[in-house]
Design an enzyme around this catalytic site. Structure first.
Site, PDB file in Angstrom:
ATOM      1  N   GLU A   1      -8.893  11.554   3.314  1.00  0.00           N
ATOM      2  CA  GLU A   1      -8.373  10.894   2.105  1.00  0.00           C
ATOM      3  C   GLU A   1      -9.223  11.357   0.925  1.00  0.00           C
ATOM      4  OE1 GLU A   1      -6.013   8.673   0.784  1.00  0.00           O
ATOM      5  OE2 GLU A   1      -7.217   9.068  -1.007  1.00  0.00           O
TER       6      GLU A   1
ATOM      7  N   ASP B   1       3.679  11.261  -3.806  1.00  0.00           N
ATOM      8  CA  ASP B   1       4.602  12.275  -4.356  1.00  0.00           C
ATOM      9  C   ASP B   1       3.810  13.536  -4.710  1.00  0.00           C
ATOM     10  OD1 ASP B   1       5.359   9.378  -6.061  1.00  0.00           O
ATOM     11  OD2 ASP B   1       6.733  10.235  -4.580  1.00  0.00           O
TER      12      ASP B   1
ATOM     13  N   GLY C   1      -7.263  17.174   1.536  1.00  0.00           N
ATOM     14  CA  GLY C   1      -6.656  17.518   2.818  1.00  0.00           C
ATOM     15  C   GLY C   1      -6.314  18.984   2.936  1.00  0.00           C
TER      16      GLY C   1
ATOM     17  N   PRO D   1      -3.376  15.385  -7.413  1.00  0.00           N
ATOM     18  CA  PRO D   1      -4.081  15.953  -6.246  1.00  0.00           C
ATOM     19  C   PRO D   1      -3.168  16.153  -5.034  1.00  0.00           C
ATOM     20  CG  PRO D   1      -4.705  13.648  -6.585  1.00  0.00           C
ATOM     21  CD  PRO D   1      -3.895  14.059  -7.775  1.00  0.00           C
TER      22      PRO D   1
ATOM     23  N   ASP E   1       0.479  11.774   5.330  1.00  0.00           N
ATOM     24  CA  ASP E   1       0.879  10.553   4.627  1.00  0.00           C
ATOM     25  C   ASP E   1       0.492  10.699   3.155  1.00  0.00           C
ATOM     26  OD1 ASP E   1      -0.090   7.012   4.962  1.00  0.00           O
ATOM     27  OD2 ASP E   1       1.443   8.040   3.753  1.00  0.00           O
TER      28      ASP E   1
ATOM     29  N   ASP F   1      -4.370   3.927   2.126  1.00  0.00           N
ATOM     30  CA  ASP F   1      -4.156   2.473   2.136  1.00  0.00           C
ATOM     31  C   ASP F   1      -4.378   1.895   3.535  1.00  0.00           C
ATOM     32  OD1 ASP F   1      -0.747   3.457   1.722  1.00  0.00           O
ATOM     33  OD2 ASP F   1      -1.789   3.145   3.607  1.00  0.00           O
TER      34      ASP F   1
ATOM     35  N   GLN G   1      -6.993   9.150 -10.135  1.00  0.00           N
ATOM     36  CA  GLN G   1      -5.697   8.525 -10.497  1.00  0.00           C
ATOM     37  C   GLN G   1      -5.912   7.093 -10.993  1.00  0.00           C
ATOM     38  OE1 GLN G   1      -3.806   9.007  -6.643  1.00  0.00           O
ATOM     39  NE2 GLN G   1      -5.724   8.366  -5.677  1.00  0.00           N
TER      40      GLN G   1
ATOM     41  N   HIS H   1       5.272   2.750   7.594  1.00  0.00           N
ATOM     42  CA  HIS H   1       4.136   3.027   8.475  1.00  0.00           C
ATOM     43  C   HIS H   1       4.532   3.061   9.950  1.00  0.00           C
ATOM     44  CE1 HIS H   1       1.880   1.619   4.787  1.00  0.00           C
ATOM     45  NE2 HIS H   1       1.557   2.881   4.937  1.00  0.00           N
TER      46      HIS H   1
HETATM   47  N1  SAM Z   1       3.104   5.980   1.664  1.00  0.00           N
HETATM   48  C1  SAM Z   1       2.792   6.488   0.333  1.00  0.00           C
HETATM   49  C2  SAM Z   1       3.911   7.353  -0.171  1.00  0.00           C
HETATM   50  O1  SAM Z   1       4.819   7.680   0.613  1.00  0.00           O
HETATM   51  O2  SAM Z   1       3.857   7.694  -1.357  1.00  0.00           O
HETATM   52  C3  SAM Z   1       1.473   7.248   0.335  1.00  0.00           C
HETATM   53  C4  SAM Z   1       0.375   6.562   1.044  1.00  0.00           C
HETATM   54  S1  SAM Z   1      -1.277   6.863   0.670  1.00  0.00           S
HETATM   55  C5  SAM Z   1      -1.577   5.706  -0.592  1.00  0.00           C
HETATM   56  C6  SAM Z   1      -1.343   8.435  -0.138  1.00  0.00           C
HETATM   57  C7  SAM Z   1      -2.783   8.853  -0.277  1.00  0.00           C
HETATM   58  O3  SAM Z   1      -2.904  10.269  -0.393  1.00  0.00           O
HETATM   59  C8  SAM Z   1      -3.491   8.279  -1.518  1.00  0.00           C
HETATM   60  O4  SAM Z   1      -4.507   7.404  -1.106  1.00  0.00           O
HETATM   61  C9  SAM Z   1      -4.042   9.514  -2.249  1.00  0.00           C
HETATM   62  O5  SAM Z   1      -5.303   9.277  -2.825  1.00  0.00           O
HETATM   63  C10 SAM Z   1      -4.104  10.521  -1.118  1.00  0.00           C
HETATM   64  N2  SAM Z   1      -4.124  11.920  -1.521  1.00  0.00           N
HETATM   65  C11 SAM Z   1      -3.505  12.488  -2.588  1.00  0.00           C
HETATM   66  N3  SAM Z   1      -3.766  13.816  -2.623  1.00  0.00           N
HETATM   67  C12 SAM Z   1      -4.568  14.090  -1.549  1.00  0.00           C
HETATM   68  C13 SAM Z   1      -5.167  15.272  -1.032  1.00  0.00           C
HETATM   69  N4  SAM Z   1      -4.993  16.465  -1.638  1.00  0.00           N
HETATM   70  N5  SAM Z   1      -5.920  15.179   0.088  1.00  0.00           N
HETATM   71  C14 SAM Z   1      -6.101  13.984   0.708  1.00  0.00           C
HETATM   72  N6  SAM Z   1      -5.566  12.810   0.280  1.00  0.00           N
HETATM   73  C15 SAM Z   1      -4.801  12.887  -0.844  1.00  0.00           C
END
Ligand code: SAM
Length: 286
Positions: free
Chosen positions: A115, A167, A147, A171, A164, A95, A40, A71
């Site tokens: 992550e 959208d 995940g 991924p 967590d 994060d 991304q 959080h």
């Molecule tokens: N609080 C934020 C929100 O509500 O949009 C999201 C927090 S955190 C930044 C989301 C994390 O999920 C990102 O670091 C992203 O890289 C990770 N992510 C996205 N798809 C994923 C997957 N399939 N498995 C694990 N982590 C994933």
């Protein structure tokens, strides 16, 4: 000409649009990072109104000014309901904000976090040292991977699982599928709790409707709770609380809440109970 002169000409704004027709725009003080990982676009901006913020694929993940709301709500609601949340699994959360809050519970013995994008963790550590302090918690086992694949193949069991995710884009799309929730449930210990962020009932009714329909097939207790998050689309954000045995209000651990006496900025006992009272339009969605 002095920089002061040019500074007044500096007129950079970050705008996040919903459906390309409504949105939030923030005046930018400085672009701190802009790059592309395998998964991304990753940006870090310093804004006048919300402090520094992390943006992934053009969407605000958190800002320094309001990150505590999300959080605290995604972490303390399940952790003040489960009687002994020793093993916690966090999916996403790169994060570090969620594990920052989870690690404030001394009863948690191990935190496993999955992550997909290591670069998000590195960027968060570099630009958000306070947010990312949870990464140095000795209880943390940080795994870089998908995940959805993890919950399919993992053999571990957890009292609390926190999803967590961002959208349902790129991924993260797989983290909103029924198969993922079904596999995640298999990782829960008897009587465990799964919570996930479930987008905005105001802006994303279809995503909310589908997500809760999957969860209702899997869990006896599926309840939405919500909070105000000004930097998120529509500022109304939801979470789901899912468990076969525990109820977020009937099983609230008042004694643990009083004993811990956590210093929080949004979450408190009244908010814990109030957050499960939904506007009628949201009730009808789920
Ligand atoms: N609080 C934020 C929100 O509500 O949009 C999201 C927090 S955190 C930044 C989301 C994390 O999920 C990102 O670091 C992203 O890289 C990770 N992510 C996205 N798809 C994923 C997957 N399939 N498995 C694990 N982590 C994933």
């Amino acid at each position: 000409m002095s920089f002061k002169y040019f500074e007044n000409l500096w007129n950079l704004w970050y705008t996040e649009l919903h459906n390309g027709t409504a949105g939030l725009t923030l005046k930018i003080k400085k672009v701190l990072y802009s790059g592309e990982s395998k998964f991304q676009r990753i940006e870090v901006f310093d804004t006048y109104e919300y402090g520094k913020m992390l943006v992934l694929y053009g969407s605000i993940m958190f800002t320094e000014r309001d990150e505590f709301i999300y959080h605290e709500m995604i972490s303390h609601v399940p952790l003040f309901v489960h009687p002994s949340p020793e093993e916690v699994l966090v999916i996403g959360g790169g994060d570090g904000g969620t594990i920052k809050e989870v690690s404030r519970h001394p009863g948690v013995k191990r935190i496993k976090m999955v992550e997909i994008d290591q670069q998000v963790v590195e960027i968060s550590k570099k630009f958000f040292p306070i947010m990312s302090k949870g990464f140095s918690d000795p209880r943390l086992n940080l795994i870089f991977g998908d995940g959805a694949e993890f919950v399919k193949t993992d053999t571990g069991k957890y009292e609390v699982i926190i999803i967590d995710s961002p959208d349902p884009i790129g991924p993260a799309d797989v983290l909103f599928k029924e198969e993922f929730f079904s596999n995640a449930k298999k990782r829960l210990r008897e009587g465990g709790i799964l919570v996930a962020q479930t987008e905005s009932p105001f802006y994303h009714p279809d995503i909310v409707k589908n997500t809760y329909s999957y969860l209702r097939k899997l869990f006896s207790n599926v309840l939405m709770y919500w909070s105000w998050i000004p930097a998120y689309p529509s500022a109304m954000w939801s979470f789901c609380f899912c468990s076969d045995k525990l109820h977020p209000l009937k099983n609230f651990r008042e004694e643990k809440y009083m004993e811990l006496g956590l210093e929080t900025k949004y979450y408190n006992k009244g908010i814990h109970f109030g957050a499960f009272s939904l506007p009628t339009f949201a009730e009808k969605l789920i």
